[in-house]
Design a protein around this motif. Structure first.
Motif, short mmCIF file in Angstrom:
data_model
loop_
_atom_site.label_atom_id
_atom_site.label_comp_id
_atom_site.label_asym_id
_atom_site.label_seq_id
_atom_site.Cartn_x
_atom_site.Cartn_y
_atom_site.Cartn_z
N GLY A 98 -66.04 -30.05 -6.42
CA GLY A 98 -65.27 -29.15 -5.57
C GLY A 98 -64.79 -29.81 -4.30
O GLY A 98 -63.94 -29.26 -3.60
N GLN A 135 -63.48 -26.90 3.14
CA GLN A 135 -62.80 -27.44 1.95
C GLN A 135 -61.34 -27.72 2.31
O GLN A 135 -60.71 -26.97 3.07
CB GLN A 135 -62.87 -26.44 0.79
N GLY A 137 -57.69 -28.52 0.24
CA GLY A 137 -57.12 -28.51 -1.10
C GLY A 137 -55.66 -28.10 -1.09
O GLY A 137 -54.97 -28.21 -0.07
N VAL A 139 -52.61 -25.23 -2.88
CA VAL A 139 -52.21 -24.09 -3.68
C VAL A 139 -50.91 -24.49 -4.37
O VAL A 139 -50.02 -25.08 -3.76
CB VAL A 139 -51.96 -22.84 -2.80
N ARG A 144 -51.56 -27.60 -12.29
CA ARG A 144 -53.02 -27.64 -12.13
C ARG A 144 -53.34 -28.27 -10.78
O ARG A 144 -52.90 -29.37 -10.46
CB ARG A 144 -53.66 -28.47 -13.24
N GLY A 147 -59.91 -27.41 -7.87
CA GLY A 147 -60.61 -26.20 -7.48
C GLY A 147 -62.07 -26.47 -7.19
O GLY A 147 -62.49 -27.63 -7.07
N VAL A 148 -62.86 -25.41 -7.12
CA VAL A 148 -64.26 -25.57 -6.73
C VAL A 148 -65.09 -26.22 -7.81
O VAL A 148 -66.20 -26.70 -7.54
CB VAL A 148 -64.87 -24.19 -6.36
N GLN A 149 -64.60 -26.28 -9.05
CA GLN A 149 -65.34 -26.94 -10.12
C GLN A 149 -64.80 -28.33 -10.43
O GLN A 149 -65.31 -29.01 -11.33
CB GLN A 149 -65.30 -26.08 -11.39
N THR A 150 -63.79 -28.75 -9.71
CA THR A 150 -63.22 -30.08 -9.94
C THR A 150 -64.22 -31.16 -9.52
O THR A 150 -64.81 -31.09 -8.44
CB THR A 150 -61.93 -30.26 -9.11
N ASN A 171 -54.61 -34.61 -12.39
CA ASN A 171 -54.60 -33.33 -13.12
C ASN A 171 -54.14 -33.47 -14.57
O ASN A 171 -54.01 -32.47 -15.29
CB ASN A 171 -53.74 -32.30 -12.39
#
Length: 590
Positions: A98, A135, A137, A139, A144, A147-150, A171
């Motif tokens: 993330g 964080q 990042g 939008v 793609r 995100g928080v699981q990246t 991505n």
């Protein structure tokens, strides 16, 4: 003389009002760090309704949550997907899952006054009871984005001031996202967000930065020390929004160009600083379950094929140290020093803090520095005190003439006042001169009061039996009884909670009044007789350093009065004679 006494009385009462009876009652004895959250049935409705207790300086106060936090943080930090942070004043790690900056401890500040206490933990991983993280990042629509699981890849093993680290993620659609982190020697992290486009088509992205936190760890939000959402928008520092406001509105969007925005506690700050010259949209959002987010979102930006676009933001995560904040302000972050809510008197409070720090550097103890500061203040005002004393002697000398005028014009008050003023002019007497030392002490006292409340430099500073000069005096009967397992009910704390310094304050003030008796009417005399003991109770919950200043000032006042009376023995004789006369008149009246 009557007017002078009334003025002194009005000043004294106004002084009490300035300090704030309401504050003293609301925070008469601050919630202890171990205060329990009220136990209720564990249902969604009850969880939403329960009120979280807050300590004076912040942090979890529920022992159950404290224990859970310790376990959850240890589990989160055991993950191999972490990049260590090691700077002179900051330690922690970045979660590569993330790309969250969710582990920050402050090396120079301890959690408690215990010698074996660990450092203050500012950021905690997502999902822990004290969650607090940042964080950076993007939008994007129809693409793609991370995100928080990246799971990001790092090009280094440790983030230090000498070794920036770049996190990257592809991505799979021709876009490579990168965040290059750098950290300075204090508390500032720079995040350079880059998007490289090799997809063959232009793409539109919106870079963002956010800070997410729970209000369970927030410090108490009091009238003169803001805790909650904070920032500078346009040309104004905004202290008006609190967590309840965000709850009610759902989303709060400050007006004006964002200079910096984030969350502040009484001693700590996490703030996003947008790229110079940018105008991102800023908002504070309530996410539910006592969780909030501050975010800055830049305008949509087009990245043509074969091009790379970069945005640079900063994150301050550290202590609200005045010198450090001012250094960043001088370097270009507008009004960053306003993260400390000094109020209207910052022009006077900051010099007081500077002087205390200078004295501390010289003597090595803030308690001793406060005593020396008091000596300096009293020394500077001694010539004024001498003039005030001489004026008081002159006022005593013309007392018989004043009484004649009062009797002569007792039925014509305007004429009486006019004649008295003419008397002052003829005799070259200033009826306000005796009040001047008191008036000059008020801004010093108030400035020290604010400094002790707001300055993290005062936190956990020891003196004699006092472990923290910014907290109330711990030497009281309630704490003594607690050592043997006896808990004093809250309604008795007003008596059992009196500390040694508060008692010394009342006693020394009483002595100053007794050493300088005045011929007041009975009602005024009664007010002045009980004032020291009222102040003793009112001031008991205030910072021990403030009481140390006042007690020292009273002791110096006693010494000064002794000296001045030795230089003006006739003044003492006149006062004692008038006092005996008043006592005789009172005895006849009864």
């Amino acid at each position: 003389m009557e007017n002078q006494r009334n003025l002194i009385l009005a000043i004294a009462l106004s002084f009490l009002l300035l300090i704030g009876w309401d504050y003293a009652m609301q925070y008469f004895y601050p919630q202890p760090e171990e205060a329990l959250v009220e136990e209720v049935a564990d249902t969604p409705a009850s969880r939403a309704a329960e009120a979280t207790q807050h300590s004076r300086t912040g942090g979890l106060v529920d022992p159950a949550l404290q224990a859970q936090e310790e376990v959850d943080v240890a589990r989160a930090l055991a993950s191999p997907d972490r990049l260590p942070i090691d700077a002179p004043r900051v330690a922690g790690s970045i979660n590569l899952r993330g790309g969250l900056i969710d582990d920050i401890v402050l090396k120079d500040h301890t959690e408690t006054t215990d010698e074996d206490s660990g450092p203050v933990r500012l950021f905690s991983p997502n999902g822990t009871p004290a969650q607090y993280f940042a964080q950076f990042g993007w939008v994007g629509s129809n693409i793609r984005v991370p995100g928080v699981q990246t799971l990001w890849e790092a090009d280094g093993e440790r983030l230090t001031p000498e070794t920036p680290v770049t996190l990257s993620w592809n991505n799979g659609q021709g876009l490579t996202f990168e965040v290059t982190y750098a950290i300075d020697d204090n508390y500032m992290i720079t995040a350079e967000q880059a998007v490289s486009n090799t997809s063959g088509n232009q793409v539109v992205v919106e870079p963002f930065g956010l800070v997410n936190r729970t209000s369970r760890t927030a410090s108490q939000d009091i009238f003169n020390a803001h805790s909650g959402p904070m920032g500078v928008f346009g040309d104004t520092a905004d202290y008006d929004v609190d967590y309840e406001d965000v709850d009610e509105a759902g989303v709060v969007r400050p007006q004006g160009r964002t200079r910096w925005a984030g969350f502040a506690d009484i001693y700590w700050l996490a703030a996003l600083v947008p790229q110079d010259g940018s105008a991102p949209a800023t908002s504070y959002r309530a996410l539910g379950n006592e969780t909030y987010r501050a975010d800055v979102i830049y305008e949509p930006m087009t990245v043509p094929a074969g091009r790379k676009f970069t945005t640079t933001s900063r994150l301050y995560a550290g202590a609200k140290e005045s010198v450090v904040l001012d250094q960043y302000q001088d370097a270009g972050i507008e009004k960053f020093g306003f993260a400390i809510d000094w109020g209207w008197f910052r022009w006077f409070e900051k010099p007081i803090l500077w002087l205390l720090r200078t004295l501390f550097d010289a003597v090595g103890n803030f308690g001793v520095a406060i005593i020396i500061l008091t000596v300096i203040v009293r020394g500077l005002m001694f010539p004024i005190a001498q003039k005030g004393f001489a004026s008081m002697a002159a006022m005593k000398a013309i007392q018989p003439k004043m009484k004649e005028l009062q009797e002569k014009y007792k039925d014509d008050k305007p004429k009486q006042q006019q004649e008295i003023m003419e008397l002052y002019k003829r005799e070259k007497v200033n009826p306000l001169a005796g009040c001047l030392p008191m008036l000059l002490q008020i801004p010093v006292f108030f400035a020290l009061y604010k400094v002790l409340i707001l300055a993290v430099e005062m936190r956990h500073e020891k003196f004699a039996w006092i472990d923290d000069l910014s907290a109330p005096d711990p030497a009281n009967l309630a704490n003594a009884l607690a050592y043997v397992g006896i808990d004093v009910p809250g309604w008795l704390m007003i008596i059992f909670g009196l500390g040694v310094l508060a008692v010394l304050l009342g006693f020394t003030m009483w002595l100053t009044f007794k050493l300088n008796p005045s011929a007041m009417d009975p009602m005024q005399q009664k007010i002045f007789d009980i004032m020291p003991w009222i102040l003793m109770f009112v001031m008991a919950p205030f910072a021990a350093g403030l009481l140390l200043y006042w007690v020292t000032s009273n002791v110096l006042t006693l010494a000064q009065q002794k000296y001045l009376y030795s230089k003006h023995p006739q003044m003492r004789a006149m006062i004692e004679e008038e006092k005996k006369k008043k006592a005789a008149e009172a005895a006849k009246a009864t």
